[in-house]
Design an enzyme around this catalytic site. Structure first.
Site, mmCIF file in Angstrom:
data_model
loop_
_atom_site.group_PDB
_atom_site.id
_atom_site.type_symbol
_atom_site.label_atom_id
_atom_site.label_comp_id
_atom_site.label_asym_id
_atom_site.label_seq_id
_atom_site.Cartn_x
_atom_site.Cartn_y
_atom_site.Cartn_z
ATOM 1 N N GLU A 1 9.691 39.225 35.637
ATOM 2 C CA GLU A 1 10.221 38.228 34.712
ATOM 3 C C GLU A 1 10.886 37.104 35.502
ATOM 4 O OE1 GLU A 1 10.868 40.080 30.537
ATOM 5 O OE2 GLU A 1 12.741 40.166 31.654
ATOM 6 N N SER B 1 8.837 34.026 28.092
ATOM 7 C CA SER B 1 8.193 33.118 27.141
ATOM 8 C C SER B 1 6.724 33.464 26.869
ATOM 9 C CB SER B 1 8.331 31.663 27.587
ATOM 10 O OG SER B 1 9.710 31.308 27.677
ATOM 11 N N ASN C 1 11.661 43.263 23.636
ATOM 12 C CA ASN C 1 13.070 43.315 24.023
ATOM 13 C C ASN C 1 13.832 42.431 23.026
ATOM 14 O OD1 ASN C 1 15.591 43.111 25.162
ATOM 15 N ND2 ASN C 1 14.924 41.960 26.967
ATOM 16 N N TRP C 2 14.457 43.076 22.060
ATOM 17 C CA TRP C 2 15.128 42.306 20.993
ATOM 18 C C TRP C 2 16.401 41.640 21.480
ATOM 19 C CZ3 TRP C 2 15.059 45.525 15.788
ATOM 20 C CH2 TRP C 2 13.730 45.885 15.490
ATOM 21 N N LYS C 3 16.894 42.086 22.622
ATOM 22 C CA LYS C 3 18.200 41.600 23.122
ATOM 23 C C LYS C 3 19.265 41.805 22.038
ATOM 24 C CE LYS C 3 15.660 38.586 26.128
ATOM 25 N NZ LYS C 3 15.608 37.384 26.936
ATOM 26 N N GLY D 1 10.526 38.883 24.659
ATOM 27 C CA GLY D 1 11.848 38.642 24.089
ATOM 28 C C GLY D 1 11.728 37.956 22.744
ATOM 29 N N GLY D 2 11.887 36.641 22.747
ATOM 30 C CA GLY D 2 11.915 35.858 21.507
ATOM 31 C C GLY D 2 10.784 36.187 20.528
ATOM 32 N N GLU E 1 19.394 39.250 32.655
ATOM 33 C CA GLU E 1 20.650 38.964 31.947
ATOM 34 C C GLU E 1 21.733 39.976 32.346
ATOM 35 O OE1 GLU E 1 18.908 38.784 28.037
ATOM 36 O OE2 GLU E 1 17.816 36.997 28.678
HETATM 37 P P1 PGA Z 1 11.475 35.791 26.340
HETATM 38 O O1 PGA Z 1 12.304 36.986 27.012
HETATM 39 O O2 PGA Z 1 10.156 36.339 25.913
HETATM 40 O O3 PGA Z 1 12.318 35.338 25.182
HETATM 41 O O4 PGA Z 1 11.337 34.714 27.384
HETATM 42 C C1 PGA Z 1 11.685 37.947 27.809
HETATM 43 C C2 PGA Z 1 12.710 38.919 28.329
HETATM 44 O O5 PGA Z 1 13.820 38.488 28.674
HETATM 45 O O6 PGA Z 1 12.458 40.132 28.413
#
Ligand code: PGA
Length: 251
Positions: A167, A212, A9-11, A233-234, A97
């Site tokens: 999550e 994370s 998930n690149w956001k 994500g990150g 989010e």
């Molecule tokens: P994160 O995000 O790996 O940066 O914690 C996960 C997500 O929001 O899908």
């Protein structure tokens, strides 16, 4: 046997150039023999790049959100059919989010889940509690309510057509991962919640962990019986880190 899924998930990150580099980096590093399924969810504007770059690879791609509407006067929204037209396989719905910053309710998320299915997309349906809710001891109540919203809308049959992603909000982007045991407990709870309606569907539905997840903690999370992959994500923004997590899911 549930095939693990690792979805990035690149956001809202990157540029046209960095998106091309990241897609090419993942493409170059993905093994020919992947037992885990791999997908990337870039910002919508970069989806045509994924479509062009990943077409001849085993890597799938998808969106990060979808409109409940099929078409029409909904400025800024993207319809499920538009994602499908670019051969998206997945779309994330109900990310925390979106729930927090865009006020998406359980009902709206369930509608998005259904809209995604109508367009032939597989929803990656996110659920999870905030830190406050965990501290109040109401994690199961919150996650149960989120899961039930989709079941009330379309039955367990609808839910079973998607992928669930647990999550915990307090673990997203914070570097604070749920312990494998904490995650496993909630994953088992979600599966049991589904099993109460349909044991077969519960046994088949994939439940990803997100929050994370990194190369350093992926293997122990993924070793848990009810953790069927990750929503990353990150760590999905660096090809090497993302690929390391895909490899951990392979093992
Ligand atoms: P994160 O995000 O790996 O940066 O914690 C996960 C997500 O929001 O899908």
């Amino acid at each position: 046997m549930r095939q693990p899924l690792v979805a990035g998930n690149w956001k809202m990150n990157g540029s046209r150039q960095s998106a091309i580099e990241l897609l090419n980096g993942i493409k170059a590093g993905i093994s020919e023999v992947t037992t885990a399924e791999v997908a990337v969810c870039p910002p919508s504007i970069f989806i045509p790049l994924a479509w062009r770059t990943l077409a001849d690879t085993p890597i799938a791609w998808g969106g990060q959100d979808v409109s409940v509407h099929e078409s029409g006067a909904y400025t800024g929204e993207i319809a499920g059919s538009m994602f499908a037209d670019y051969d998206c396989k997945y779309v994330i719905v109900g990310h925390s989010e979106r729930r927090t910053y865009h006020g998406e309710s359980d009902t709206l998320v369930a509608e998005k889940f259904e809209a995604a299915r109508k367009a032939g997309l597989i929803p990656i349906f996110c659920v999870g509690e905030t830190l406050e809710e965990r501290e109040q001891g109401i994690t199961e109540q919150v996650v149960g309510r989120q899961v039930d919203a989709v079941i009330s809308r379309g039955g367990v049959g609808l839910l079973a057509q998607g992928v669930v992603a647990y999550e915990p909000v307090w673990a997203i982007g914070t570097g604070r991962t749920a312990s494998p045991e904490q995650a496993q407990d909630v994953h088992a709870f979600i599966r049991a919640r589904i099993a109460a309606h349909d044991p077969e569907a519960a046994a088949e539905v994939r439940i990803l962990y997100g929050g994370s997840m990194k190369p350093g903690n992926a293997a122990e999370l993924l070793a848990k019986p009810d953790i069927d992959g990750g929503l990353i994500g990150g760590a999905s923004l660096k090809a090497a880190d993302f690929l390391a997590i895909c490899t951990a899911a392979n093992a």
